[in-house]
Design an enzyme around this catalytic site. Structure first.
Site, PDB file in Angstrom:
ATOM      1  N   GLU A 286       2.525  -9.078   7.569  1.00  0.00           N
ATOM      2  CA  GLU A 286       2.431  -7.434   7.281  1.00  0.00           C
ATOM      3  C   GLU A 286       3.587  -7.072   6.815  1.00  0.00           C
ATOM      4  O   GLU A 286       3.733  -5.743   6.365  1.00  0.00           O
ATOM      5  CB  GLU A 286       3.263  -7.449   9.132  1.00  0.00           C
ATOM      6  CG  GLU A 286       2.888  -7.530  10.183  1.00  0.00           C
ATOM      7  CD  GLU A 286       1.679  -5.562  10.085  1.00  0.00           C
ATOM      8  OE1 GLU A 286       2.408  -4.658   9.254  1.00  0.00           O
ATOM      9  OE2 GLU A 286       0.927  -6.355  10.305  1.00  0.00           O
TER      10      GLU A 286
ATOM     11  N   ARG B 108      -3.160  -6.141 -21.345  1.00  0.00           N
ATOM     12  CA  ARG B 108      -4.132  -6.155 -22.194  1.00  0.00           C
ATOM     13  C   ARG B 108      -3.450  -5.566 -22.821  1.00  0.00           C
ATOM     14  O   ARG B 108      -3.417  -4.821 -24.454  1.00  0.00           O
ATOM     15  CB  ARG B 108      -5.029  -4.858 -21.716  1.00  0.00           C
ATOM     16  CG  ARG B 108      -6.124  -5.215 -20.642  1.00  0.00           C
ATOM     17  CD  ARG B 108      -7.094  -4.671 -20.419  1.00  0.00           C
ATOM     18  NE  ARG B 108      -8.078  -3.622 -20.959  1.00  0.00           N
ATOM     19  CZ  ARG B 108      -8.033  -2.779 -21.150  1.00  0.00           C
ATOM     20  NH1 ARG B 108      -6.825  -1.488 -20.759  1.00  0.00           N
ATOM     21  NH2 ARG B 108      -9.084  -2.006 -22.267  1.00  0.00           N
TER      22      ARG B 108
ATOM     23  N   ASP C 144     -10.326   3.051 -24.870  1.00  0.00           N
ATOM     24  CA  ASP C 144     -10.983   2.828 -23.505  1.00  0.00           C
ATOM     25  C   ASP C 144     -10.697   3.700 -22.392  1.00  0.00           C
ATOM     26  O   ASP C 144      -9.817   5.049 -23.222  1.00  0.00           O
ATOM     27  CB  ASP C 144     -10.536   1.561 -22.900  1.00  0.00           C
ATOM     28  CG  ASP C 144     -11.274   0.072 -22.880  1.00  0.00           C
ATOM     29  OD1 ASP C 144     -12.441   0.733 -23.419  1.00  0.00           O
ATOM     30  OD2 ASP C 144     -10.876  -1.030 -23.327  1.00  0.00           O
TER      31      ASP C 144
ATOM     32  N   PRO D 222       0.897  -1.286  -0.106  1.00  0.00           N
ATOM     33  CA  PRO D 222       0.082   0.391  -0.438  1.00  0.00           C
ATOM     34  C   PRO D 222       0.633   1.221   0.669  1.00  0.00           C
ATOM     35  O   PRO D 222       0.509   2.438  -0.745  1.00  0.00           O
ATOM     36  CB  PRO D 222      -0.376   0.033   0.943  1.00  0.00           C
ATOM     37  CG  PRO D 222      -0.409  -1.210   1.993  1.00  0.00           C
ATOM     38  CD  PRO D 222       0.609  -2.156   1.211  1.00  0.00           C
TER      39      PRO D 222
HETATM   40  C1  LIG Z   1      -0.945  -7.071   5.578  1.00  0.00           C
HETATM   41  S1  LIG Z   1      -0.622  -5.868   4.511  1.00  0.00           S
HETATM   42  C2  LIG Z   1       0.680  -5.401   4.469  1.00  0.00           C
HETATM   43  C3  LIG Z   1       0.250  -3.240   4.740  1.00  0.00           C
HETATM   44  C4  LIG Z   1       1.916  -2.897   5.649  1.00  0.00           C
HETATM   45  N1  LIG Z   1       2.215  -3.302   6.868  1.00  0.00           N
HETATM   46  C5  LIG Z   1       1.009  -1.668   5.479  1.00  0.00           C
HETATM   47  O1  LIG Z   1       0.483  -1.109   6.663  1.00  0.00           O
HETATM   48  O2  LIG Z   1       1.984  -0.528   4.349  1.00  0.00           O
HETATM   49  C6  LIG Z   1      -0.179  -7.086   3.536  1.00  0.00           C
HETATM   50  C7  LIG Z   1       0.614  -7.274   1.990  1.00  0.00           C
HETATM   51  O3  LIG Z   1      -0.410  -7.239   1.580  1.00  0.00           O
HETATM   52  C8  LIG Z   1       0.024  -6.588   0.303  1.00  0.00           C
HETATM   53  N2  LIG Z   1      -1.019  -5.483   0.141  1.00  0.00           N
HETATM   54  C9  LIG Z   1      -2.104  -4.386   0.501  1.00  0.00           C
HETATM   55  N3  LIG Z   1      -2.849  -3.963   0.420  1.00  0.00           N
HETATM   56  C10 LIG Z   1      -1.981  -3.558  -0.548  1.00  0.00           C
HETATM   57  C11 LIG Z   1      -2.622  -2.459  -2.091  1.00  0.00           C
HETATM   58  N4  LIG Z   1      -3.060  -1.157  -1.543  1.00  0.00           N
HETATM   59  N5  LIG Z   1      -1.956  -2.007  -2.601  1.00  0.00           N
HETATM   60  C12 LIG Z   1      -1.192  -2.794  -3.330  1.00  0.00           C
HETATM   61  N6  LIG Z   1      -0.446  -4.170  -1.916  1.00  0.00           N
HETATM   62  C13 LIG Z   1      -0.992  -4.117  -1.256  1.00  0.00           C
HETATM   63  C14 LIG Z   1       1.151  -6.216   0.076  1.00  0.00           C
HETATM   64  O4  LIG Z   1       1.979  -6.683  -0.573  1.00  0.00           O
HETATM   65  C15 LIG Z   1       1.285  -6.192   1.700  1.00  0.00           C
HETATM   66  O5  LIG Z   1       2.643  -6.622   1.973  1.00  0.00           O
END
Ligand SMILES: C[S@@+](CC[C@H](N)C(=O)[O-])C[C@H]1O[C@@H](n2cnc3c(N)ncnc32)[C@H](O)[C@@H]1O
Length: 439
Positions: free
Chosen positions: A118, A156, A171, A87
């Protein structure tokens, strides 16, 4: 194209990779997908995760396991563009997809590393990630859905995956606009008809209608995408066709003045005009496409000052001295009260404007909007008038008449005392500005 997916849960991908366009592209050999199970890189009895350092619960994938999986797989399959998900990463959008698709096409191999728990040890991302991608400002349980989303977007652009490559270029978000509305049979569905022009067989008319529909929908629902897009001249014309007319007024009457003798420390009155505000707000207004900038003062002597300046630029030596200033000042109107401004706009537009007050202070009972709320305001299909105050700001009884209050402009510093001409420029830029994001 080679795709490697490193994951703890390869089963999640089976149906996804076997279905529809991706399944067909794999069968025809356009795509070669390798699913790599990260558990296979743990020694027997070894855990794949371990707790984070510092306080707070959480487990991370062990760095050596991820590293080994990447190294071994790259040594077998060749160098890849390695994409991690978080994220905290770069936000995925169509521009990022286009850019990535080109980078990946050059290398011919993309590796998607889907994490869980995590997330990833920060050092692994530092060493290995060519790209750290986020699919939005929210947190999922793992990187597998982001990896699938990325694939659906990226593939795509791979020749042969989508039947009609031209449709990809037309698109939503491929350019400055979202897609136009599409219809199929029946022509009359529950009393809702397919628009006549779409059935006309007139290709040019259909093209024009589609372009107009796409522009209108984007202006009304995705203006922030337009704001961040490079526009061609015809696109700019279309955008302006669907933007409501905007106006600004600088109030020198009905404003608050400092008054140490009053219990509130202020009283309602009138302020002096300044040439800076006249020139600078006129130039900002025209730059951002406002139709008129009104200066309101009830004071005769102040009206004479403004009129002298306007005459200089509109009909005097200013016409030749600086033609741009002449052009900008040509849109300035001098009036003696806000009601005259509202009347003037109503005559020009055939509808009364929505009033948006600007204030450095909060006003509790009025509906607040932010600089992301153009759709909320524009849905009324009325002209828009921004009100700017002088001295200590717009008098409360005038703010009470307004439809909206635009949130105060804030920076990261402690000081918050902008000149009104700076504030006006910032408001126009945030509300209507074109701040191009394409690299
Ligand atoms: C629970 S999340 C970890 C969140 C991290 N501790 C943080 O707060 O930034 C576990 C994994 O899910 C994936 N993930 C979760 N949300 C995501 C998002 N919005 N975009 C991309 N990957 C995401 C990523 O690979 C991340 O390492």
């Amino acid at each position: 194209m080679n795709i490697s997916i490193l994951t703890l849960f390869p089963d999640l991908y089976q149906a996804f990779l076997d279905t529809s366009l991706i399944g067909r592209a794999r069968q025809s050999g356009i795509l070669n997908v390798e699913l790599v199970n990260l558990f296979n890189f743990a020694r027997p009895g070894q855990r794949i995760d371990s707790p984070t350092f510092g306080h707070g619960a959480g487990m991370l994938l062990k760095p050596e396991i991820v590293a080994q999986a990447i190294d071994q797989h790259e040594s077998q399959q060749g160098k890849a563009v390695k994409i991690f998900f978080s994220p905290q990463g770069r936000k995925l959008d169509q521009r990022v997809l286009q850019e990535l698709s080109q980078r990946i096409a050059q290398v011919g191999h993309v590796m998607l590393v889907a994490s869980r728990y995590e997330g990833m040890d920060a050092r692994v991302e530092q060493v290995y990630a060519d790209e750290l991608l986020s699919v939005g400002d929210f947190v999922l349980m793992g990187g597998d859905l982001p990896a699938m989303m990325l694939l659906e977007g990226l593939l795509r652009y791979v020749p042969g995956v989508v039947g009609d490559a031209a449709s990809v270029q037309a698109d939503s978000f491929a350019g400055a606009f979202v897609d136009y509305p599409e219809y199929t049979h029946p022509v009359d569905w529950r009393g809702h008809m397919v628009p006549e022009v779409v059935r006309s067989g007139n290709h040019q008319a259909i093209e024009d209608w589609r372009a107009a529909q796409a522009a209108q929908k984007t202006v009304q629902q995705h203006f922030n995408w337009i704001q961040s897009s490079a526009l061609t001249a015809p696109q700019r014309v279309l955008v302006n066709r669907y933007l409501p007319a905007h106006y600004a007024v600088l109030l020198h009457g009905d404003i608050l003045l400092k008054d140490p003798n009053s219990p509130q420390g202020v009283r309602v009155g009138s302020s002096s005009v300044t040439s800076f505000d006249l020139h600078d707000i006129a130039r900002s207004s025209l730059t951002y496409g406002l139709k008129n900038y009104f200066i309101v003062t009830p004071l005769k002597d102040q009206q004479r000052v403004v009129q002298t300046l306007l005459d200089f630029w509109n009909t005097g030596p200013g016409v030749y001295y600086n033609e741009h200033r002449h052009q900008a000042v040509g849109r300035v109107r001098l009036l003696s009260c806000l009601d005259d401004v509202i009347r003037d706009i109503t005559v020009q537009e055939g509808r009364a404007p929505l009033l948006i007050a600007t204030s450095a202070r909060d006003v509790p009972h009025i509906q607040k909007i932010t600089y992301y709320d153009q759709a909320e305001v524009w849905q009324h299909d009325r002209p828009v008038l921004f009100l700017f105050g002088t001295a200590k700001g717009i008098a409360p009884h005038v703010i009470d008449r307004c439809d909206y209050l635009l949130g105060p402009i804030q920076g990261m510093g402690e000081f918050n005392h902008l000149s009104v001409r700076s504030a006006a420029a910032i408001v126009f830029d945030r509300w209507l500005g074109n701040n191009i994001k394409n690299r």
